[in-house]
Design a protein around this motif. Structure first.
Motif, short mmCIF file in Angstrom:
data_model
loop_
_atom_site.label_atom_id
_atom_site.label_comp_id
_atom_site.label_asym_id
_atom_site.label_seq_id
_atom_site.Cartn_x
_atom_site.Cartn_y
_atom_site.Cartn_z
N GLY A 31 0.77 11.58 -6.61
CA GLY A 31 1.67 10.15 -6.60
C GLY A 31 2.43 10.78 -5.54
O GLY A 31 3.08 11.96 -5.41
N PRO A 32 3.27 10.56 -4.93
CA PRO A 32 3.35 10.13 -3.07
C PRO A 32 5.74 10.61 -3.99
O PRO A 32 5.77 10.28 -5.14
N SER A 33 5.52 11.75 -3.81
CA SER A 33 7.81 11.65 -3.93
C SER A 33 8.59 10.47 -3.69
O SER A 33 8.24 9.93 -2.54
N THR A 50 4.98 11.20 5.49
CA THR A 50 3.80 11.60 5.69
C THR A 50 3.42 13.02 5.19
O THR A 50 2.20 13.43 5.35
N SER A 51 4.11 13.03 3.88
CA SER A 51 3.65 14.03 3.23
C SER A 51 2.44 13.76 2.20
O SER A 51 1.84 14.24 0.99
N PHE A 52 2.19 12.24 1.86
CA PHE A 52 1.29 12.10 1.05
C PHE A 52 0.73 11.18 2.00
O PHE A 52 0.45 10.15 2.53
N ALA A 53 -1.29 11.09 1.33
CA ALA A 53 -1.84 10.56 1.81
C ALA A 53 -2.41 9.03 1.37
O ALA A 53 -2.99 8.62 0.29
N TYR A 54 -1.85 8.25 1.76
CA TYR A 54 -1.76 6.66 1.02
C TYR A 54 -3.29 6.29 0.78
O TYR A 54 -3.79 6.39 2.44
N SER A 55 -3.44 4.89 0.21
CA SER A 55 -4.46 3.94 0.22
C SER A 55 -4.01 3.14 1.86
O SER A 55 -3.06 2.74 2.28
N PRO A 56 -4.88 2.69 2.25
CA PRO A 56 -4.77 1.70 3.57
C PRO A 56 -4.08 0.52 3.15
O PRO A 56 -3.54 -0.33 3.88
N ILE A 76 5.84 -2.57 -10.37
CA ILE A 76 6.27 -1.97 -11.57
C ILE A 76 5.25 -2.72 -12.39
O ILE A 76 4.78 -2.76 -13.45
N ALA A 77 5.65 -4.07 -12.28
CA ALA A 77 5.30 -5.55 -13.17
C ALA A 77 3.27 -5.66 -13.33
O ALA A 77 3.00 -5.16 -13.99
N SER A 78 2.85 -5.29 -12.27
CA SER A 78 1.14 -5.04 -12.34
C SER A 78 0.72 -4.82 -10.46
O SER A 78 1.33 -5.17 -9.63
N PRO A 79 1.15 -3.38 -10.68
CA PRO A 79 0.42 -2.56 -9.18
C PRO A 79 -0.29 -3.26 -8.78
O PRO A 79 -0.86 -3.43 -7.59
N ALA A 80 -1.50 -3.52 -9.38
CA ALA A 80 -2.46 -3.83 -8.54
C ALA A 80 -2.30 -5.38 -8.48
O ALA A 80 -3.43 -5.91 -7.59
N LYS A 81 -1.83 -6.16 -8.71
CA LYS A 81 -1.83 -7.76 -8.43
C LYS A 81 -0.72 -7.39 -7.27
O LYS A 81 -1.05 -7.99 -6.16
N ALA A 82 0.30 -6.49 -6.96
CA ALA A 82 1.05 -6.73 -5.52
C ALA A 82 0.69 -6.15 -4.77
O ALA A 82 0.97 -7.02 -3.84
N VAL A 83 -0.11 -5.48 -5.48
CA VAL A 83 -0.51 -4.29 -3.60
C VAL A 83 -2.43 -4.41 -4.07
O VAL A 83 -2.55 -3.54 -4.44
N ASN A 96 -4.56 -0.65 -3.83
CA ASN A 96 -3.96 0.35 -3.78
C ASN A 96 -4.14 1.28 -4.81
O ASN A 96 -4.95 0.95 -5.79
N ARG A 97 -4.16 2.01 -4.86
CA ARG A 97 -5.19 2.96 -5.80
C ARG A 97 -3.45 3.96 -7.01
O ARG A 97 -3.60 4.94 -7.34
#
Ligand code: HEC
Length: 130
Positions: free
Chosen positions: A56-58, A71-77, A95-102, A105-106
């Protein structure tokens, strides 16, 4: 031991125990908890400049930053388009639910349902990612 000496010794021991307790910062148990929670994140995230890149990104300097902008990481759109600015509140939701919040996301992390664990983690992260 004479009773008076025993009493004096016992009093001194009790006084030093009381002082040790008074000097323990109120935050200490949660600081320990926060550090323990961070173990789940540090497998994928660096926190300090110069740490080798991970999956993951720093997260160095993450609080106050806009999501998906290192800039050092290739994020999801999805993360790039989220418009999130990282605060206690947005970090807590994510943090509670990454999939729900965004959605879309990957980040391969299921979420941390316990609010106290999240609060302790966020307090720890604020210091750790500075
Ligand atoms: C399996 C690896 C993995 C784990 C475990 C993980 N992450 Fe992530 N994280 C990622 C990846 C990959 C991304 C980028 C996601 C994307 O681009 O959609 C990310 C993105 C993030 C972001 C957004 C960063 C930015 O620059 O906007 C934050 C904040 C974050 N993670 C925090 C955490 C926290 C806190 C934990 C622990 C509770 C954690 N992550 C656990 C892999 C992980």
């Amino acid at each position: 031991m004479k009773p008076s000496v025993f009493l004096l010794t016992a009093t001194l021991v009790l006084a030093s125990v009381a002082q040790a307790h008074a000097q323990t910062p109120a935050q200490a148990p949660d600081a320990v908890l926060g550090k323990r929670m961070w173990i789940q994140c540090r497998a994928c995230h660096a926190a300090k400049p110069g740490e080798p890149p991970k999956a993951g990104p720093s997260l160095h300097g993450i609080f106050g930053a806009k999501a998906g902008t290192k800039t050092s990481f290739a994020y999801s759109p999805a993360l790039k388009a989220s418009g999130i600015v990282w605060t206690d509140r947005t970090m807590d939701d994510f943090i509670a639910s990454p999939a729900k919040a965004v959605k879309g996301n990957r980040m391969g992390y299921a979420g941390m349902p316990n609010a106290r664990n999240r609060a302790a983690l966020i307090a720890f992260m604020k210091a750790e990612t500075q």
